[in-house]
Structures are given as C-alpha cells and as structure tokens.
Design a protein around this motif. Structure first.
Motif, short mmCIF file in Angstrom:
data_model
loop_
_atom_site.label_atom_id
_atom_site.label_comp_id
_atom_site.label_asym_id
_atom_site.label_seq_id
_atom_site.Cartn_x
_atom_site.Cartn_y
_atom_site.Cartn_z
N ARG A 251 2.79 2.58 3.57
CA ARG A 251 4.10 2.78 2.96
C ARG A 251 4.20 4.17 2.33
O ARG A 251 5.25 4.81 2.35
CB ARG A 251 4.36 1.70 1.90
CG ARG A 251 4.28 0.26 2.35
CD ARG A 251 5.38 -0.14 3.33
NE ARG A 251 5.10 0.22 4.69
CZ ARG A 251 4.28 -0.47 5.50
NH1 ARG A 251 3.64 -1.52 5.07
NH2 ARG A 251 4.12 -0.08 6.76
N ILE A 252 3.10 4.64 1.76
CA ILE A 252 3.10 5.99 1.17
C ILE A 252 3.33 7.03 2.25
O ILE A 252 4.11 7.97 2.08
CB ILE A 252 1.76 6.25 0.43
CG1 ILE A 252 1.65 5.33 -0.79
CG2 ILE A 252 1.66 7.71 0.01
CD1 ILE A 252 0.30 5.37 -1.47
N LEU A 253 2.66 6.86 3.39
CA LEU A 253 2.84 7.81 4.50
C LEU A 253 4.28 7.75 5.01
O LEU A 253 4.89 8.80 5.27
CB LEU A 253 1.87 7.48 5.64
CG LEU A 253 1.99 8.37 6.88
CD1 LEU A 253 1.69 9.83 6.54
CD2 LEU A 253 1.06 7.88 7.98
N GLU A 254 4.84 6.56 5.16
CA GLU A 254 6.22 6.42 5.62
C GLU A 254 7.18 7.16 4.68
O GLU A 254 8.10 7.84 5.13
CB GLU A 254 6.61 4.94 5.69
CG GLU A 254 6.04 4.20 6.88
CD GLU A 254 6.44 2.74 6.87
OE1 GLU A 254 7.11 2.31 5.90
OE2 GLU A 254 6.08 2.03 7.82
N ALA B 35 3.45 -4.87 2.15
CA ALA B 35 4.79 -4.41 1.80
C ALA B 35 4.86 -3.57 0.53
O ALA B 35 5.82 -2.82 0.34
CB ALA B 35 5.72 -5.62 1.65
N ALA B 36 3.88 -3.65 -0.34
CA ALA B 36 3.94 -2.95 -1.63
C ALA B 36 4.03 -1.44 -1.42
O ALA B 36 3.40 -0.89 -0.51
CB ALA B 36 2.70 -3.28 -2.47
N PRO B 37 4.81 -0.75 -2.25
CA PRO B 37 5.01 0.69 -2.07
C PRO B 37 3.74 1.52 -2.25
O PRO B 37 3.71 2.69 -1.82
CB PRO B 37 6.06 1.04 -3.13
CG PRO B 37 6.00 -0.07 -4.13
CD PRO B 37 5.62 -1.29 -3.37
N LYS C 71 10.13 5.80 19.42
CA LYS C 71 9.39 5.13 18.36
C LYS C 71 9.74 3.65 18.34
O LYS C 71 10.90 3.27 18.35
CB LYS C 71 9.72 5.77 17.01
CG LYS C 71 8.81 5.31 15.87
CD LYS C 71 9.17 6.09 14.61
CE LYS C 71 8.27 5.74 13.44
NZ LYS C 71 6.89 6.21 13.62
N ALA C 72 8.71 2.81 18.35
CA ALA C 72 8.90 1.37 18.20
C ALA C 72 8.16 0.92 16.95
O ALA C 72 7.15 1.51 16.56
CB ALA C 72 8.35 0.63 19.41
N ARG C 73 8.69 -0.12 16.31
CA ARG C 73 8.06 -0.61 15.08
C ARG C 73 7.65 -2.06 15.22
O ARG C 73 8.40 -2.90 15.70
CB ARG C 73 9.01 -0.45 13.89
CG ARG C 73 9.09 0.96 13.34
CD ARG C 73 9.85 0.99 12.02
NE ARG C 73 9.24 0.13 11.02
CZ ARG C 73 8.24 0.50 10.22
NH1 ARG C 73 7.75 1.72 10.30
NH2 ARG C 73 7.74 -0.33 9.33
N ILE C 74 6.45 -2.34 14.75
CA ILE C 74 5.95 -3.71 14.66
C ILE C 74 6.67 -4.39 13.49
O ILE C 74 6.97 -3.74 12.48
CB ILE C 74 4.43 -3.68 14.41
CG1 ILE C 74 3.70 -3.01 15.57
CG2 ILE C 74 3.88 -5.08 14.17
CD1 ILE C 74 2.26 -2.63 15.26
N ALA C 75 6.95 -5.66 13.62
CA ALA C 75 7.55 -6.40 12.51
C ALA C 75 6.65 -6.30 11.28
O ALA C 75 5.42 -6.41 11.39
CB ALA C 75 7.74 -7.86 12.90
N PRO C 76 7.21 -6.07 10.09
CA PRO C 76 6.37 -5.86 8.90
C PRO C 76 5.59 -7.11 8.49
O PRO C 76 6.02 -8.23 8.73
CB PRO C 76 7.38 -5.47 7.82
CG PRO C 76 8.69 -6.02 8.29
CD PRO C 76 8.65 -5.95 9.78
#
Length: 317
Positions: A242-245, A235-237, A225-230
């Motif tokens: 973000r809900i899926l995460e 960013a809001a929850p 797994k790699a992540r793109i910079a946010p």
C-alpha cells in the motif's frame, strides 16, 4: 562462462524487423482488465512508426487485431499480422505468413519481444488463472517467438545473424511488493535470455539484449495493468504494497515527470541496433532504472561480504 554478443553488430541497410506484442486479455476476477493493443499504442506504436519511417527497412507489425495497425502505410515492405503469443499455432502461422510474404529466403534481422502487462495486487489473493496467464503471456510468449527467431537467424548462409531484444523491466532486476507474478515472469525472461544467449555459436552472430526500462508513459494508466482482487489482511495503509501504491499514485498525479516517452524508448532500441558496436546483454533504460539497478547491486555486494564466512563454509575465498 561462455561469452555473449562477442562481435560488433552491424544492422543491415535493408533489415527486417519483427515487433511482437500481446493480445487483449480477459480476466474473470481482476479489478482492471489490461487493454494492450499491440502496435496501436505506447512503445509498440512508437517503434512501428519509427521503423516504417526508414525507407529501406522492412517491418512485420503484429497485433491481436491487424485492423488496429491502420495508421501504418500499406506498402510492400510492411506486413501487418495477427499474433497471439499464448498460442503456439498463432506464432507458427505468423512466421509462415512472413515467409510467404517476403519469400523463401526471408531472414529476420531484429526481433523485439514486448509481450507484457503488469499484474499487481496481494499475492495471497491471486487466482490460478491470473498467475498462469501472466507467466504464459510474458514468459512463454517470449520463449515461443525467440526460439522461432533463433531458428530463422542461424540458418542464414552468409552468417548475417541477428539481434533479439527481449523487453524485461526494472522489475526483472529487483523485486518490489505487490507485483510478485510480474516480477517472476520478468526474472524468468532474463534468466532464459541469458542462458539462450550463451548457447549461440559466435559464428552465428546472433545477439541478445535484455532491455530493463523503468516507468514508461501509459504503462500505469490502465492500458497494460491488471489488478488482483484485494486481500483484507493486506489492506492497512502501513502495509508495504500500500505504501508503494501511494508513492506511485502521487507520482502520476504530479505529472509523472520521471516516466519515459514511448518514442524515446523506441529511438534507443533503434540506436542500439544501428550503432555498429557490441550489443550489451543488459540495458537498464532511463535514469531511474540505472540508479536503482546500481543501488541494488551495491546492496547485494555489501550483503555478500557480510556472509562471506558462512558462504565459504570454512574454506578460504
């Protein structure tokens, strides 16, 4: 529409398998570098171990660093090769090495294309390098190995044919927030696989199976797994990604009970190849994948009915 996989497939007792995986990949901008080690972990190791346990089966196991395959026995029926699916010359060299090892009449029976890592994050923040490397590895890597495998399989004088498993994902069936390029690559793999499957002459007996697993253990633990910079705008929850995460993280902390064991995936792949029946073009793998695929199809059928009049543009359907 041309039918696919029209005949029952019978796995030869002395079948040769090629299991293909991705190299370790570096990203200049990602939060987490994917650490996929080919046949040395996860589904790759489980499948290689399973095939190696079959006395009459031959195995071509690949990894970026062949020394990581040391857990496999060193026997004449097992060939350990270096393979970088992002490099055409590396793919060509691997096929040449297999031909040299097994002889001029070398024939592939089963190929498992499992090149992949998850790239997640906010699409707006993705770099050109990140998005292109995802497609290069997951899609074009699969294309390179598949086309060389088809070339090998169709040249068999006895119409022995073969079976190509292209490992997609539930992500190749439906889209979720925060994984746009991973979904794009898997959708591409599925469209490519179905189209090529329909190009095959029935006499060649070359079969395709698009495998669509949901979560597999180790898959969401940093290994692939790699992540793109946010991106600050997302960013809001209460943002969908973000809900899926949050949902996924809670599942992992709870023990990831719904995640499949790599050994179970390997066993299912072998069962499909060995059961002597017609090969399914698509195989949702796991209860979660099957249920979500069914719900997605039912939702699409409902939407299709609602726009029937508009779609028909005044014509009777």
């Amino acid at each position: 529409m041309n039918p696919v996989n029209t005949k029952e497939y019978k796995l030869p007792s002395n079948a040769t398998w090629l299991s293909e995986y991705i190299p370790i990949t570096q990203f200049s901008n990602s939060i987490l570098t994917p650490k996929v080690t080919g046949c040395s972990s996860g589904i790759g190791r489980a499948l290689a171990t399973l095939i190696a346990s079959k006395p009459n089966q031959c195995l071509i196991a690949t990894a970026r660093t062949p020394s990581s395959l040391s857990y496999l026995p060193s026997t004449p029926n097992i060939l350990k090769l270096a393979l970088d699916v992002t490099s055409p010359s590396s793919v060509n060299a691997a096929f040449a090495a297999a031909t040299e090892h097994f002889g001029k009449g070398f024939h592939l029976d089963v190929v498992v294309n499992n090149a992949g890592y998850s790239l997640s994050g906010d699409t707006e923040a993705a770099t050109e390098e990140e998005m292109h490397l995802e497609m290069e590895t997951l899609f074009f890597g699969t294309v390179r190995v598949t086309t060389r495998a088809v070339e090998n399989m169709r040249q068999a004088d006895d119409h022995r044919g073969g079976l190509i498993f292209n490992i997609s994902s539930l992500a190749g069936f439906l889209g979720l927030p925060g994984h746009a390029f991973y979904h794009a690559s898997k959708f591409a793999v599925e469209g490519f696989s179905e189209s090529v499957a329909r190009e095959m002459h029935p006499d060649w007996n070359i079969n395709f199976c698009i495998v669509e697993p949901a979560g597999v253990k180790t898959e969401f633990e940093g290994h692939s797994k790699a992540r793109i910079a946010p991106h600050p705008a997302y960013a809001a929850p209460d943002m969908p990604a973000r809900i899926l995460e949050s949902y996924v993280n809670k599942g992992i902390k709870a023990g990831a009970a719904s995640l499949m064991e790599p050994s179970a995936v390997a066993e299912t792949i072998f069962t499909i190849a060995n059961r002597g029946e017609r090969i399914p073009l698509r195989l949702p793998l796991g209860a979660v994948s099957w249920k979500m695929a069914k719900a997605s199809l039912e939702g699409r059928l409902g939407d299709l009915d609602k726009i029937k009049g508009v779609s028909a543009m005044g014509k009777e359907i």
